[in-house]
Design a protein around this motif. Structure first.
Motif, mmCIF file in Angstrom:
data_model
loop_
_atom_site.group_PDB
_atom_site.id
_atom_site.type_symbol
_atom_site.label_atom_id
_atom_site.label_comp_id
_atom_site.label_asym_id
_atom_site.label_seq_id
_atom_site.Cartn_x
_atom_site.Cartn_y
_atom_site.Cartn_z
ATOM 1 N N ALA A 14 -1.851 -38.459 -32.565
ATOM 2 C CA ALA A 14 -0.967 -38.961 -31.508
ATOM 3 C C ALA A 14 0.413 -39.269 -32.095
ATOM 4 C CB ALA A 14 -1.572 -40.222 -30.889
ATOM 5 N N PRO A 15 1.484 -38.995 -31.329
ATOM 6 C CA PRO A 15 2.837 -39.248 -31.843
ATOM 7 C C PRO A 15 3.140 -40.747 -31.880
ATOM 8 C CG PRO A 15 2.935 -38.565 -29.561
ATOM 9 C CD PRO A 15 1.496 -38.461 -29.966
ATOM 10 N N ALA A 16 3.963 -41.170 -32.790
ATOM 11 C CA ALA A 16 4.300 -42.596 -32.918
ATOM 12 C C ALA A 16 5.126 -43.034 -31.707
ATOM 13 C CB ALA A 16 5.085 -42.821 -34.189
ATOM 14 N N ARG A 55 -4.438 -40.681 -22.770
ATOM 15 C CA ARG A 55 -5.226 -39.436 -22.812
ATOM 16 C C ARG A 55 -5.968 -39.239 -24.146
ATOM 17 N NH1 ARG A 55 -2.535 -34.817 -24.967
ATOM 18 N NH2 ARG A 55 -0.451 -35.297 -25.745
ATOM 19 N N TYR A 56 -5.463 -39.882 -25.212
ATOM 20 C CA TYR A 56 -6.132 -39.726 -26.510
ATOM 21 C C TYR A 56 -7.424 -40.536 -26.614
ATOM 22 C CZ TYR A 56 -1.742 -37.646 -28.042
ATOM 23 O OH TYR A 56 -0.648 -36.841 -28.168
ATOM 24 N N ILE A 57 -7.503 -41.600 -25.792
ATOM 25 C CA ILE A 57 -8.662 -42.486 -25.956
ATOM 26 C C ILE A 57 -9.679 -42.334 -24.820
ATOM 27 C CG2 ILE A 57 -7.388 -44.198 -27.320
ATOM 28 C CD1 ILE A 57 -7.385 -45.933 -24.721
ATOM 29 N N GLU A 58 -9.428 -41.360 -23.945
ATOM 30 C CA GLU A 58 -10.310 -41.163 -22.797
ATOM 31 C C GLU A 58 -11.779 -40.969 -23.216
ATOM 32 O OE1 GLU A 58 -7.619 -40.042 -19.666
ATOM 33 O OE2 GLU A 58 -8.488 -42.049 -19.822
ATOM 34 N N GLY A 59 -12.008 -40.206 -24.303
ATOM 35 C CA GLY A 59 -13.383 -39.920 -24.718
ATOM 36 C C GLY A 59 -13.961 -40.941 -25.690
ATOM 37 N N TYR A 77 -7.505 -45.897 -35.145
ATOM 38 C CA TYR A 77 -8.125 -44.813 -35.920
ATOM 39 C C TYR A 77 -8.207 -43.534 -35.078
ATOM 40 C CZ TYR A 77 -11.572 -42.043 -38.426
ATOM 41 O OH TYR A 77 -12.212 -41.020 -39.077
ATOM 42 N N LYS A 78 -8.627 -43.726 -33.819
ATOM 43 C CA LYS A 78 -8.747 -42.570 -32.924
ATOM 44 C C LYS A 78 -7.382 -41.901 -32.714
ATOM 45 C CE LYS A 78 -10.199 -39.819 -29.598
ATOM 46 N NZ LYS A 78 -10.576 -38.467 -30.015
ATOM 47 N N LEU A 79 -6.326 -42.713 -32.574
ATOM 48 C CA LEU A 79 -4.987 -42.154 -32.369
ATOM 49 C C LEU A 79 -4.514 -41.391 -33.616
ATOM 50 C CD1 LEU A 79 -3.203 -45.096 -30.465
ATOM 51 C CD2 LEU A 79 -4.151 -42.979 -29.508
ATOM 52 N N VAL A 80 -4.804 -41.960 -34.792
ATOM 53 C CA VAL A 80 -4.422 -41.284 -36.041
ATOM 54 C C VAL A 80 -5.151 -39.955 -36.154
ATOM 55 C CG1 VAL A 80 -4.581 -41.387 -38.565
ATOM 56 C CG2 VAL A 80 -3.840 -43.405 -37.293
#
Ligand code: ZN
Length: 531
Positions: free
Chosen positions: A529-531, A462-466, A522-525
């Motif tokens: 986003a949780p580890a 869900r974090y990388i959808e965009g 980078y996008k997750l950071v």
């Protein structure tokens, strides 16, 4: 002292649309017109109704804009009456607030190109202006090749301009159609014109063939002209038109102009200028010009360490205007030439708190130098630098591991003559002890790998959808022992933020993979986003 009003006229959608490789759809035109309107441009020229279906459609209904929405077209043809000229009729029917006519003002063109007499050219100008005013439109006249015309025959060039003004045209626009005029000539000739036509009715339309369109526009204003025509990013055929993205901040921020003139662009809107400029590039699918004045990524970038330490003390030491006034930002380049102050400033911008004399800063600088020696270039890859810094300082979570990937490129013959290339990739990712396997197809190995990698990232999906890749650049570097490939990937997310990541390897797939991984991490950071 009250400031005088200076008007901005944008022709991105008409003259800018003449650029090689630019083809605006109706939806593009609507978006760009809205953007220009929002910026505070006084006149937006939408196109040439009757000349092509898109422009005709653009003018078939009233557009909800604050600016003066302007249609462009020719004066009546020689030897015809205004009521018997289909081109003029289409222009008069267009749902526009203003009409900008173009007419010859160089006697040589009248004779050779138009094959008519000077008298008929003047009559055509008068008749067309009168017809448009009768239709309730504000009228502008673009005097084509005015400066060359003036040099050849000043009386005739002036007579063309004056004919329009006397007939009630709001603006007479002096065009340097082939872009060959120089600033001192423009200043002198405009100075002559405003003795005959008040400067408050005179405009300048400059092309960039000697790279002086912006200078010529400013020279015209100095001489008395009060309307500037140009385009966003200097878009336009050949070398382009006067670049409004450079002209606007110059008018707003340089005292010689700012103290004397008001323009429709507010201070708040000036801060959106960089964004507007980049948005247009995005629509044209072009990478923004890093070295563009005011709005380019490098416009406020400093590399050498000694400059950087002065900038940290007082930015005014090396900057001609504050970068945030135009929506840009100061950038201290991190590279093997960089001193400690660049790195500290960059860490500060990223939001990493670290003491000035922390030993890890020296360690980070060493790593940057080592990696740049083998081909990395962090000044071009801000996101990879941030990740590197966070890793050296020990703060990047281990989100996932790629334990395996495989890319296959096949050529298959469909018939004796036709074959097709098929590319597939398989990726195994390990997240929280669980292995996820995804496959993807693409138009090339990097694309297939990207598709497979981003297909299933489990709880991170869900974090990388965009997330979207917007640019991919490959450069082969010739090292001492053989060629090395450097890949730069530019990405963007749903918030519009862009970042660049880098990969270096003798193998192009490996280099691309590194850059892809950095982009996702980078996008997750960035998204926390949780580890
Ligand atoms: Zn032009």
């Amino acid at each position: 002292m009250a400031r005088e009003r200076l008007y901005l006229f944008d022709t991105t959608l008409r003259d800018g649309a003449q650029t090689n490789g630019v083809d605006f759809t109706l939806a593009d035109k609507l978006t760009i017109a809205g953007m220009l309107d929002d910026l505070g441009i006084d006149y937006v020229e939408g196109g040439y109704p009757g000349a092509n279906p898109t422009d005709t459609q653009f003018f078939c209904e009233r557009r909800p804009l604050r600016c003066t929405f302007t249609a462009f077209g020719m004066t009546r043809r020689p030897g015809r009456s205004t009521s018997n000229d289909p081109g003029l009729a289409a222009l008069l029917e267009a749902k526009a607030d203003a009409i900008c006519f173009v007419a010859k003002s160089w006697d040589y063109h009248v004779r050779v190109a138009l094959e008519t007499t000077p008298e008929e050219n003047l009559a055509s100008i008068r008749d067309s202006v009168r017809a448009a005013i009768a239709k309730g439109r504000e009228v502008l006249l673009d005097c084509e090749h005015f400066f060359d015309g003036y040099k050849a025959n000043p009386q005739f060039a002036l007579a063309c301009a004056k004919a329009a003004y006397d007939e009630g045209a709001r603006w007479v626009v002096l065009c340097d159609t082939n872009g060959g005029a120089l600033p001192h000539e423009v200043e002198r000739i405009v100075g002559e014109v405003v003795k005959v036509i008040p400067g408050s009715h005179v405009g300048i339309h400059a092309h960039n063939d000697t790279e002086q369109a912006v200078a010529n526009s400013l020279a015209a204003v100095r001489a008395g002209a009060r309307q500037i025509q140009g385009t966003l990013n200097g878009l336009g055929e050949r070398c382009g038109n006067a670049n409004l993205v450079s002209i606007i901040p110059t008018l707003k921020l340089k005292p010689e102009f700012a103290d004397r003139f008001d323009i429709g662009v507010s201070d708040a809107k000036l801060k959106t200028l960089a964004h507007a400029s980049h948005t247009l590039d995005e629509m044209l699918n072009r990478a923004p010009n890093r070295h563009a004045p005011y709005v380019g990524e490098s416009a406020f970038a400093t590399k050498a360490g000694i400059h950087a330490s002065a900038i940290m003390k007082d930015p005014a030491t090396y900057e001609h205007v504050p970068p945030d006034t135009v929506g840009n930002r100061r950038k201290l380049l991190v590279s093997d030439q960089a001193g400690k102050s660049n790195v500290l400033a960059e860490l500060d911008r990223i939001g990493i708190k670290v003491e000035k004399d922390d030993a890890r800063i020296t360690r980070l600088l060493d790593v940057v130098k080592e990696r740049e020696a083998i081909g990395y270039a962090y000044e071009a890859a801000d996101a990879s630098f941030e990740l590197l810094a966070r890793r050296v300082l020990g703060t990047v979570p281990k989100f996932f591991d790629v334990t395996y990937f495989d890319v296959k490129v096949e050529q298959r013959s469909r018939t004796a003559e036709v074959s097709e290339m098929l590319t597939t990739a398989v990726v195994k990712v390990r997240i929280d002890g669980e292995t996820l396997i995804s496959a993807g197809e693409g138009n090339g190995p990097v694309n297939a790998l990207d598709v497979a990698l981003r297909k299933d990232l489990g709880k991170y999906q869900r974090y990388i959808e965009g997330l979207e890749l917007t640019d991919y650049r490959v450069r082969i570097l010739n090292g001492g022992t053989g060629a090395v490939t450097r890949v730069l990937i530019e990405s963007q997310d749903e918030t519009g933020e862009r970042w660049t990541t880098i990969g270096v390897s003798p193998n192009i797939i490996d280099a691309s993979f590194q850059a892809l991984m950095d982009s996702i991490v980078y996008k997750l950071v960035k998204s926390g986003a949780p580890a």
